[in-house]
Design a protein around this motif. Structure first.
Motif, PDB file in Angstrom:
ATOM      1  N   ILE A 149       1.044  -1.236   0.115  1.00  0.00           N
ATOM      2  CA  ILE A 149      -0.194   0.083  -0.154  1.00  0.00           C
ATOM      3  C   ILE A 149       0.847   1.288  -0.064  1.00  0.00           C
ATOM      4  N   TYR A 150       1.838   1.259   0.924  1.00  0.00           N
ATOM      5  CA  TYR A 150       2.860   2.335   0.826  1.00  0.00           C
ATOM      6  C   TYR A 150       3.474   2.681  -0.449  1.00  0.00           C
ATOM      7  N   THR A 154       3.004   6.187  -2.976  1.00  0.00           N
ATOM      8  CA  THR A 154       4.181   6.738  -3.393  1.00  0.00           C
ATOM      9  C   THR A 154       4.715   6.575  -4.923  1.00  0.00           C
ATOM     10  N   GLY A 155       3.721   5.791  -5.352  1.00  0.00           N
ATOM     11  CA  GLY A 155       4.005   5.490  -7.022  1.00  0.00           C
ATOM     12  C   GLY A 155       5.303   4.656  -7.227  1.00  0.00           C
ATOM     13  N   PHE A 159       1.898  -2.075 -11.522  1.00  0.00           N
ATOM     14  CA  PHE A 159       0.754  -3.083 -11.075  1.00  0.00           C
ATOM     15  C   PHE A 159       0.369  -3.226  -9.925  1.00  0.00           C
ATOM     16  N   GLY A 160       0.355  -1.905  -9.069  1.00  0.00           N
ATOM     17  CA  GLY A 160      -0.005  -2.099  -7.610  1.00  0.00           C
ATOM     18  C   GLY A 160      -1.180  -2.800  -7.136  1.00  0.00           C
ATOM     19  N   TYR A 161      -2.180  -2.541  -7.942  1.00  0.00           N
ATOM     20  CA  TYR A 161      -3.540  -3.333  -7.563  1.00  0.00           C
ATOM     21  C   TYR A 161      -3.191  -4.635  -7.366  1.00  0.00           C
ATOM     22  N   ARG A 162      -2.601  -5.316  -8.507  1.00  0.00           N
ATOM     23  CA  ARG A 162      -2.341  -6.777  -8.605  1.00  0.00           C
ATOM     24  C   ARG A 162      -1.557  -7.428  -7.353  1.00  0.00           C
ATOM     25  N   TRP A 163      -0.446  -6.495  -7.194  1.00  0.00           N
ATOM     26  CA  TRP A 163       0.353  -7.055  -5.980  1.00  0.00           C
ATOM     27  C   TRP A 163      -0.488  -6.881  -4.765  1.00  0.00           C
TER      28      TRP A 163
END
Length: 250
Positions: A149-150, A154-155, A159-163
């Motif tokens: 989430i962090y 911070t960008g 594929f943040g949502y997948r992880w």
């Protein structure tokens, strides 16, 4: 120099003791095998019990011990040791089938439903690791979710949502293992009836017999012992008190 000599002696003694224990286990195993083949089932059970008490037992030892007790006419102890074999190895098909066979030949015994294949995998993984270890893993999983989430905020992750979805699923699965392990170890302890004349007493009156409970019945202890009895739940959901001496924990 003296310290090295002492350490060497201790190491040698440790090796000798370990070898002696292994040798004793082999002797007990051989004698148990010989006795079983000679239809001396009581003697075979005693030697398998010696392995259990003195050495680290495997599911195979518990399975063989269950066979010896069954051949000796002790159905309760047979089921108990088959269950202990399954606790070490949930994929031990023969132990599971033998429990079902014993119950099918026991009037009044509960029907044991077969686990779905993925539940056998679930329990196989669950029993391999202590509940405390699952709790630590759950904490680590939670920290991993927070880290993802962090990194998303911070960008700094693609594929943040997948992880996040993957880490959340893993975390929830670990929580499931931790909770189930804790519940089975602390709240809902499995036991087997060893007595051929066990009775279930009313949950509200420990002096009033409700029904007889066949030897080999698997039940769950759901309360602390009181006046020589313990509160239990049968497979069909029936609850009541049973003499503590009539059951043994798996």
């Amino acid at each position: 120099m003296m310290r090295k000599a002492i350490l060497s002696v201790l190491l040698l003694l440790g090796c000798i003791i370990g070898w002696a224990q292994d040798e004793a286990a082999v002797q007990d195993w051989n004698e148990a095998t010989r006795s079983y083949a000679a239809h001396q089932y009581r003697n075979a059970a005693e030697h398998y019990e010696a392995i259990v008490k003195k050495h680290e037992a495997s599911d195979v030892v518990y399975y063989n011990l269950g066979n010896a007790y069954y051949k000796n006419g002790e159905r309760g102890k047979a089921v108990l040791n088959y269950k202990r074999a399954l606790k070490l190895n949930a994929s031990n098909k023969q132990a599971r089938e033998n429990i079902s066979f014993i119950h099918s030949k026991t009037p009044g015994a509960p029907v044991v439903l077969k686990d779905i294949f993925f539940m056998r995998w679930y329990h196989a993984i669950l029993y391999k690791i202590p509940a405390n270890t699952w709790a630590i893993a759950a904490l680590i999983g939670f920290l991993l979710v927070l880290f993802v989430i962090y990194r998303m905020i911070t960008g700094k992750i693609r594929f943040g949502y997948r992880w996040l979805s993957l880490s959340a699923i893993v975390w929830l699965l670990i929580i499931s293992f931790a909770f189930t392990g804790y519940r089975q170890g602390k709240v809902n302890t499995e036991a087997v009836v060893l007595s051929s004349q066990a009775f279930l007493y009313e949950s509200g009156d420990m002096t009033k017999p409700r029904m007889s409970v066949p030897e080999g019945t698997i039940l769950n202890l759901i309360g602390q012992p009181k006046e020589g009895k313990v509160l239990v739940r049968l497979a069909n959901g029936t609850e009541g008190w049973i003499d503590q001496a009539d059951v043994e924990i798996v």
